[in-house]
Design a protein around this motif. Structure first.
Motif, PDB file in Angstrom:
ATOM      1  N   ILE A 174      44.094  34.391  40.588  1.00 37.01           N
ATOM      2  CA  ILE A 174      43.448  34.813  41.332  1.00 37.01           C
ATOM      3  C   ILE A 174      41.860  34.998  40.691  1.00 37.01           C
ATOM      4  O   ILE A 174      40.587  35.362  41.130  1.00 37.01           O
ATOM      5  CB  ILE A 174      43.246  35.755  42.649  1.00 37.01           C
ATOM      6  N   LEU A 175      41.482  36.086  39.771  1.00 40.22           N
ATOM      7  CA  LEU A 175      40.496  36.548  39.479  1.00 40.22           C
ATOM      8  C   LEU A 175      39.834  36.035  38.430  1.00 40.22           C
ATOM      9  O   LEU A 175      38.959  35.682  39.265  1.00 40.22           O
ATOM     10  CB  LEU A 175      41.440  37.392  37.776  1.00 40.22           C
ATOM     11  N   ALA A 176      39.801  34.619  37.668  1.00 39.13           N
ATOM     12  CA  ALA A 176      38.831  33.273  37.590  1.00 39.13           C
ATOM     13  C   ALA A 176      38.483  32.709  38.925  1.00 39.13           C
ATOM     14  O   ALA A 176      37.035  32.738  38.263  1.00 39.13           O
ATOM     15  CB  ALA A 176      39.777  32.435  36.763  1.00 39.13           C
ATOM     16  N   LEU A 177      39.313  32.343  40.459  1.00 41.49           N
ATOM     17  CA  LEU A 177      38.183  32.625  40.684  1.00 41.49           C
ATOM     18  C   LEU A 177      37.223  33.106  41.704  1.00 41.49           C
ATOM     19  O   LEU A 177      36.792  33.397  41.697  1.00 41.49           O
ATOM     20  CB  LEU A 177      39.103  31.419  42.471  1.00 41.49           C
ATOM     21  N   ARG A 178      38.031  34.294  41.447  1.00 43.55           N
ATOM     22  CA  ARG A 178      37.028  35.479  42.399  1.00 43.55           C
ATOM     23  C   ARG A 178      35.114  35.578  41.231  1.00 43.55           C
ATOM     24  O   ARG A 178      34.657  35.546  41.921  1.00 43.55           O
ATOM     25  CB  ARG A 178      37.714  37.225  42.038  1.00 43.55           C
ATOM     26  N   VAL A 179      35.285  35.518  39.814  1.00 47.46           N
ATOM     27  CA  VAL A 179      33.985  35.276  39.538  1.00 47.46           C
ATOM     28  C   VAL A 179      33.686  34.086  39.316  1.00 47.46           C
ATOM     29  O   VAL A 179      32.159  33.950  39.573  1.00 47.46           O
ATOM     30  CB  VAL A 179      35.068  35.196  37.579  1.00 47.46           C
ATOM     31  N   TRP A 180      33.901  33.738  39.521  1.00 48.34           N
ATOM     32  CA  TRP A 180      33.453  32.082  40.335  1.00 48.34           C
ATOM     33  C   TRP A 180      32.912  31.690  41.234  1.00 48.34           C
ATOM     34  O   TRP A 180      31.802  31.323  41.672  1.00 48.34           O
ATOM     35  CB  TRP A 180      34.079  30.601  39.851  1.00 48.34           C
ATOM     36  N   LEU A 181      33.278  31.958  42.183  1.00 44.65           N
ATOM     37  CA  LEU A 181      32.651  32.539  43.677  1.00 44.65           C
ATOM     38  C   LEU A 181      32.374  33.758  43.685  1.00 44.65           C
ATOM     39  O   LEU A 181      31.963  33.824  45.248  1.00 44.65           O
ATOM     40  CB  LEU A 181      34.052  32.368  44.368  1.00 44.65           C
ATOM     41  N   GLY A 182      32.031  34.337  43.122  1.00 43.69           N
ATOM     42  CA  GLY A 182      31.220  35.963  42.810  1.00 43.69           C
ATOM     43  C   GLY A 182      31.354  36.682  44.112  1.00 43.69           C
ATOM     44  O   GLY A 182      31.188  36.785  45.059  1.00 43.69           O
ATOM     45  N   SER A 183      32.755  36.847  44.282  1.00 44.25           N
ATOM     46  CA  SER A 183      33.509  38.447  44.778  1.00 44.25           C
ATOM     47  C   SER A 183      32.683  39.646  44.415  1.00 44.25           C
ATOM     48  O   SER A 183      32.556  40.309  43.673  1.00 44.25           O
ATOM     49  CB  SER A 183      34.979  38.389  44.669  1.00 44.25           C
ATOM     50  N   PRO A 184      33.028  40.676  45.348  1.00 38.28           N
ATOM     51  CA  PRO A 184      32.236  41.599  45.226  1.00 38.28           C
ATOM     52  C   PRO A 184      33.374  42.151  43.248  1.00 38.28           C
ATOM     53  O   PRO A 184      34.140  41.965  43.389  1.00 38.28           O
ATOM     54  CB  PRO A 184      32.772  42.595  46.483  1.00 38.28           C
ATOM     55  N   VAL A 185      32.470  43.246  43.078  1.00 38.77           N
ATOM     56  CA  VAL A 185      33.384  44.254  41.789  1.00 38.77           C
ATOM     57  C   VAL A 185      34.504  44.828  42.779  1.00 38.77           C
ATOM     58  O   VAL A 185      35.756  44.714  41.386  1.00 38.77           O
ATOM     59  CB  VAL A 185      32.234  45.363  41.323  1.00 38.77           C
ATOM     60  N   SER A 186      34.314  45.149  43.527  1.00 36.42           N
ATOM     61  CA  SER A 186      35.378  46.227  44.239  1.00 36.42           C
ATOM     62  C   SER A 186      36.794  45.101  44.345  1.00 36.42           C
ATOM     63  O   SER A 186      37.613  45.514  43.711  1.00 36.42           O
ATOM     64  CB  SER A 186      35.540  46.716  45.814  1.00 36.42           C
ATOM     65  N   ARG A 187      36.689  43.622  44.515  1.00 34.88           N
ATOM     66  CA  ARG A 187      38.298  43.074  44.874  1.00 34.88           C
ATOM     67  C   ARG A 187      38.227  42.254  43.194  1.00 34.88           C
ATOM     68  O   ARG A 187      39.408  42.839  43.344  1.00 34.88           O
ATOM     69  CB  ARG A 187      37.221  41.437  46.088  1.00 34.88           C
ATOM     70  N   LYS A 188      37.417  42.418  42.359  1.00 38.41           N
ATOM     71  CA  LYS A 188      37.501  41.468  41.012  1.00 38.41           C
ATOM     72  C   LYS A 188      37.725  43.242  39.916  1.00 38.41           C
ATOM     73  O   LYS A 188      39.895  43.198  39.805  1.00 38.41           O
ATOM     74  CB  LYS A 188      36.074  41.796  40.494  1.00 38.41           C
TER      75      LYS A 188
END
Length: 166
Positions: free
Chosen positions: A96-110
């Motif tokens: 999920i973290l890798a996907l969050r980084v790839w899709l540009g999630s907000p820092v709070s979600r990361k």
């Protein structure tokens, strides 16, 4: 038609829905696999027996009594399944973290995902270190003290990620 391989094509709401679907689906798959792996151990009866065996046991050197299994060494198969669950959820959180980084999630979600990674991988370590090798009742309480410690470390990790962004 939207291209999901283009991060800009997804709205934040659609990204979060995607993460939720992957996480919940992954969690169901993990639970099913662990149950299947431990079907010969009669995992469900082990869970029921574990909770019905809980009694109040004195915490060493405190004068307090807290719930503990009457024979903590009788549930090694259950502890092994708990270890597998914790490590699998930790790996799912890394995905999920890798996907969050790839899709540009907000820092709070990361940061939240990193907190979850620290907690689940830390819990898996504690299960192996204390529960699967348990010889005395006091290790049951040391395990729970460790879980509280890991929870605090996870919160600190989250705070560092948020602070690093500022």
């Amino acid at each position: 038609m939207m291209n999901i391989f283009n991060p800009q094509a997804l709205t934040d709401k659609k990204k979060e829905n995607l993460f939720t679907a992957i996480y919940v689906g992954g969690l169901f798959i993990i639970i099913a696999l662990i149950y299947y792996i431990h079907v010969a151990d009669n995992l469900w009866n082990g869970v029921i027996n574990f909770f019905t065996s809980l009694t109040l046991a004195p915490v060493p050197t405190t004068g307090i009594s807290l719930p503990a299994p009457s024979d903590p060494t009788a549930y090694m198969s259950l502890y092994n399944a708990a270890f597998q669950l914790a490590i699998a959820i930790g790996i799912l959180e890394i995905v999920i973290l890798a996907l969050r980084v790839w899709l540009g999630s907000p820092v709070s979600r990361k940061a939240e995902t990193i907190e979850n990674i620290v907690f689940w991988l830390g819990a898996s370590y504690l299960i192996v270190a204390y529960l699967e090798n348990m010889t005395i009742m006091s290790e049951w309480f040391v395990f729970w003290a460790g879980i509280i410690l890991i929870f605090g470390l996870a919160l600190v990790a989250r705070a560092f990620v948020v602070l690093a962004k500022r």
